[in-house]
Design a protein around this motif. Sequence first.
Motif, PDB file in Angstrom:
ATOM      1  N   PRO A  74     -12.134  17.942 -85.674  1.00  0.00           N
ATOM      2  CA  PRO A  74     -12.704  19.006 -84.736  1.00  0.00           C
ATOM      3  C   PRO A  74     -12.003  18.682 -83.411  1.00  0.00           C
ATOM      4  CG  PRO A  74     -14.467  18.476 -86.191  1.00  0.00           C
ATOM      5  CD  PRO A  74     -13.300  17.533 -86.442  1.00  0.00           C
ATOM      6  N   ALA A  75     -11.305  19.567 -82.961  1.00  0.00           N
ATOM      7  CA  ALA A  75     -10.638  19.252 -81.570  1.00  0.00           C
ATOM      8  C   ALA A  75     -11.512  18.718 -80.502  1.00  0.00           C
ATOM      9  CB  ALA A  75      -9.742  20.530 -81.249  1.00  0.00           C
ATOM     10  N   ALA A  76     -12.460  19.588 -80.317  1.00  0.00           N
ATOM     11  CA  ALA A  76     -13.672  19.450 -79.167  1.00  0.00           C
ATOM     12  C   ALA A  76     -14.596  18.494 -79.400  1.00  0.00           C
ATOM     13  CB  ALA A  76     -14.048  20.656 -78.725  1.00  0.00           C
ATOM     14  N   THR A  77     -14.348  17.282 -79.761  1.00  0.00           N
ATOM     15  CA  THR A  77     -15.266  16.161 -80.186  1.00  0.00           C
ATOM     16  C   THR A  77     -15.602  15.634 -78.978  1.00  0.00           C
ATOM     17  OG1 THR A  77     -14.292  15.913 -82.536  1.00  0.00           O
ATOM     18  CG2 THR A  77     -15.970  14.420 -81.353  1.00  0.00           C
ATOM     19  N   ARG A  78     -16.826  16.070 -78.251  1.00  0.00           N
ATOM     20  CA  ARG A  78     -17.266  15.724 -77.038  1.00  0.00           C
ATOM     21  C   ARG A  78     -18.644  15.346 -77.252  1.00  0.00           C
ATOM     22  NH1 ARG A  78     -14.752  20.077 -73.015  1.00  0.00           N
ATOM     23  NH2 ARG A  78     -12.918  20.255 -73.824  1.00  0.00           N
ATOM     24  N   ALA A  79     -18.790  13.811 -77.369  1.00  0.00           N
ATOM     25  CA  ALA A  79     -19.936  13.258 -77.805  1.00  0.00           C
ATOM     26  C   ALA A  79     -20.490  12.169 -76.910  1.00  0.00           C
ATOM     27  CB  ALA A  79     -19.728  12.599 -79.286  1.00  0.00           C
ATOM     28  N   VAL A  80     -21.580  12.054 -77.184  1.00  0.00           N
ATOM     29  CA  VAL A  80     -22.749  10.906 -76.395  1.00  0.00           C
ATOM     30  C   VAL A  80     -23.195  10.043 -77.332  1.00  0.00           C
ATOM     31  CG1 VAL A  80     -23.091  12.502 -74.509  1.00  0.00           C
ATOM     32  CG2 VAL A  80     -24.719  12.396 -76.254  1.00  0.00           C
ATOM     33  N   HIS A  81     -23.435   8.844 -77.246  1.00  0.00           N
ATOM     34  CA  HIS A  81     -23.979   7.834 -78.008  1.00  0.00           C
ATOM     35  C   HIS A  81     -25.488   7.763 -77.910  1.00  0.00           C
ATOM     36  CE1 HIS A  81     -25.685   3.898 -79.568  1.00  0.00           C
ATOM     37  NE2 HIS A  81     -25.958   3.698 -78.285  1.00  0.00           N
TER      38      HIS A  81
ATOM     39  N   PHE B  23     -13.752  12.898 -76.728  1.00  0.00           N
ATOM     40  CA  PHE B  23     -14.388  11.602 -76.133  1.00  0.00           C
ATOM     41  C   PHE B  23     -15.788  11.367 -76.528  1.00  0.00           C
ATOM     42  CE2 PHE B  23     -15.432  14.873 -73.024  1.00  0.00           C
ATOM     43  CZ  PHE B  23     -16.691  14.828 -72.922  1.00  0.00           C
ATOM     44  N   LEU B  24     -16.050   9.922 -76.501  1.00  0.00           N
ATOM     45  CA  LEU B  24     -17.532   9.666 -76.823  1.00  0.00           C
ATOM     46  C   LEU B  24     -17.875   8.850 -75.558  1.00  0.00           C
ATOM     47  CD1 LEU B  24     -16.443   7.815 -80.260  1.00  0.00           C
ATOM     48  CD2 LEU B  24     -18.274   9.547 -80.090  1.00  0.00           C
ATOM     49  N   LEU B  25     -19.188   9.300 -74.887  1.00  0.00           N
ATOM     50  CA  LEU B  25     -19.480   8.649 -73.845  1.00  0.00           C
ATOM     51  C   LEU B  25     -20.631   7.564 -74.143  1.00  0.00           C
ATOM     52  CD1 LEU B  25     -20.628  11.731 -71.406  1.00  0.00           C
ATOM     53  CD2 LEU B  25     -18.562  10.343 -71.519  1.00  0.00           C
ATOM     54  N   TRP B  26     -20.421   6.341 -73.561  1.00  0.00           N
ATOM     55  CA  TRP B  26     -21.235   5.425 -73.905  1.00  0.00           C
ATOM     56  C   TRP B  26     -22.438   4.925 -72.666  1.00  0.00           C
ATOM     57  CZ3 TRP B  26     -22.622   2.382 -78.147  1.00  0.00           C
ATOM     58  CH2 TRP B  26     -23.582   1.507 -77.885  1.00  0.00           C
ATOM     59  N   ASN B  27     -23.481   4.938 -73.020  1.00  0.00           N
ATOM     60  CA  ASN B  27     -24.479   4.259 -72.001  1.00  0.00           C
ATOM     61  C   ASN B  27     -25.527   4.009 -72.869  1.00  0.00           C
ATOM     62  OD1 ASN B  27     -26.971   4.495 -70.437  1.00  0.00           O
ATOM     63  ND2 ASN B  27     -25.707   4.832 -68.744  1.00  0.00           N
TER      64      ASN B  27
END
Length: 586
Positions: free
Chosen positions: A267-274, A568-572
């Motif tokens: 999937p092209a728009a893999t915009r994820a958060v942890h 992207f994958l955001l990490w916090n």
Amino acid sequence: MAPSLRDIPGANQPRKRFASNRDVFTPSRSPLVDMTPRGMRLERTRRSSFGPSRQLDIGRWVLGLAILAVVVWLGTAFWRATRIEADLAGLDSGAVLTPAAARDLDLELVMPSSGERFRATVRVDDVVISEDLEFEGDTLRLRPAELVESELVESALSEGEHAIEVAVPRLFLADSTFRWTYEVDSVAPRLDVPASVDPVSIDAPITVRGQVEPDVELTLQGEPLEHDDGSFAVEFEHPPAGPLRFEAVDEAGNRTTKTAVVPVEYPAATRAVHVSAAAWGNDELRSGVIDLIDRDLIDTVQLDIKDESGIVGYSSQVATAREIGAVEAEMDLAEAVATIEEHGARVIGRIVAFRDPVYAQAAWDAGRKDEVLQTPDGGMLSSYGGYTNYVHPAVQKYNLDLALEAVDAGAHDILWDYIRRPEGHPSTMVVPGLDGPSSVVVAEFLADTHDELRVRGAYQGASVFGIAATHGDSIAQDIPTMSRVVDYLAPMIYPSHWGSGQFGVASPINQPYEITNRSLAEFQRVSEGSGVRLVPWIQDFDLAGVHYGPEEVRAQIQAARDLGIDGFLLWNAQVRYTAEALDPIG
């Protein structure tokens, strides 16, 4: 006058003849000669079987047989006198050899007759060698490598055909000649197959095509593969996981190996958060994540299946997880997946693989020490509270079982983390059962899990250190190899984790765009041709007194986008994200 003789008296009376003073009665005969033909009467003369003629026939037969015997004896003697015996051991005439095989040739020319050996002329590539080499008994040793080394026959190992000839003079006949040949072929066969085909849907059929030289043996993954005069095509019901290994072998044994990968359309728009299991179980944090989905700021949620502490955060039914006390049900996994899907997002199941204090301690306490990394003095390695042995089948099976359970619960991806060995020099740790580089074991594990996940329609990713693109050996992450056994790599290129001057960036933590762009460009370079996608981890947390807000987060996202990387994958760790840094997905 009487009319005829018959009318003369006494004319027909018989007369007496006198011969040898003896009266002989001679019957009367007609004065006319009777010329009428009569059959000849032949009478067989009877002879005794032991008469002279029979004896003559037997004598002739005996004489003929004696002459024949002499002729045969003379012919055999002549044939034997002109017959030459020579044999060459160690070579099948006409053999095609690689240069290495030709260098290893050790031939024995055997001629039993000393007279023949004396008269024989031996040539290699038309160069007489019998004047320089001597028979030992009935054997002459021929080593092409030694002929070249001694400069006696400098061409004996060169590319092309070579001949070994023996000529022996014969009486009244032409020389008896023997000839053996071998060919040196150093050219590997041509094999054309794409390193990577265009990405296809994960459940779509695919055909991989290629070309190979005719008259070679072709294999795929070690199994014979037919080709039509050099053309071949392999059909798959769904994209195969991992690299396809093609190998062509010619008559000499030269080999050409090529690999091809069939990437899937991630999937092209893999915009994820942890999101940790505990965070999803928290109403406030869960609501914040769902809000990001509903606002079209993200389209994917990364849920922890097994985290850094070794805790499995849902009610897993994997027996090992329950036996070692790893299960802490912070969420209902199937329900969490269903909720996320209802809001239009996907789920990535994250599994921290080999960093696992729970498993390591349980195995150590149970005496299964070979399932745990150790110190050189035999203690349990203390890194991260305990690090499991990535070589051990039980450790690998445990992680795969969790992955398959997560997929059964609806997870669309499995993202492996800590898919490596601990930091530090290899001499500071003992990996029981390790035979070869740790990076090979890691890649082989990913290849096995990739197969299992692909047949279930699930994607596979791997989180990798930012330094792995340039120093992967230090943590057993070989990026070029790993990129062929995953669908995407997730480089952890957090600006706060780079040292001053790396990639020419003076202060990475204060220059998020520059360090992100340059480090990701290196990942693109080392994974080129693999078809793998890059979905980088983006820093959305403060560290070392530097605050990361919308500007810093957006700079990293833009740095990736400028390289053509949209996901992207955001990490916090606290699962609190900077929504202001995200643009709606359009």
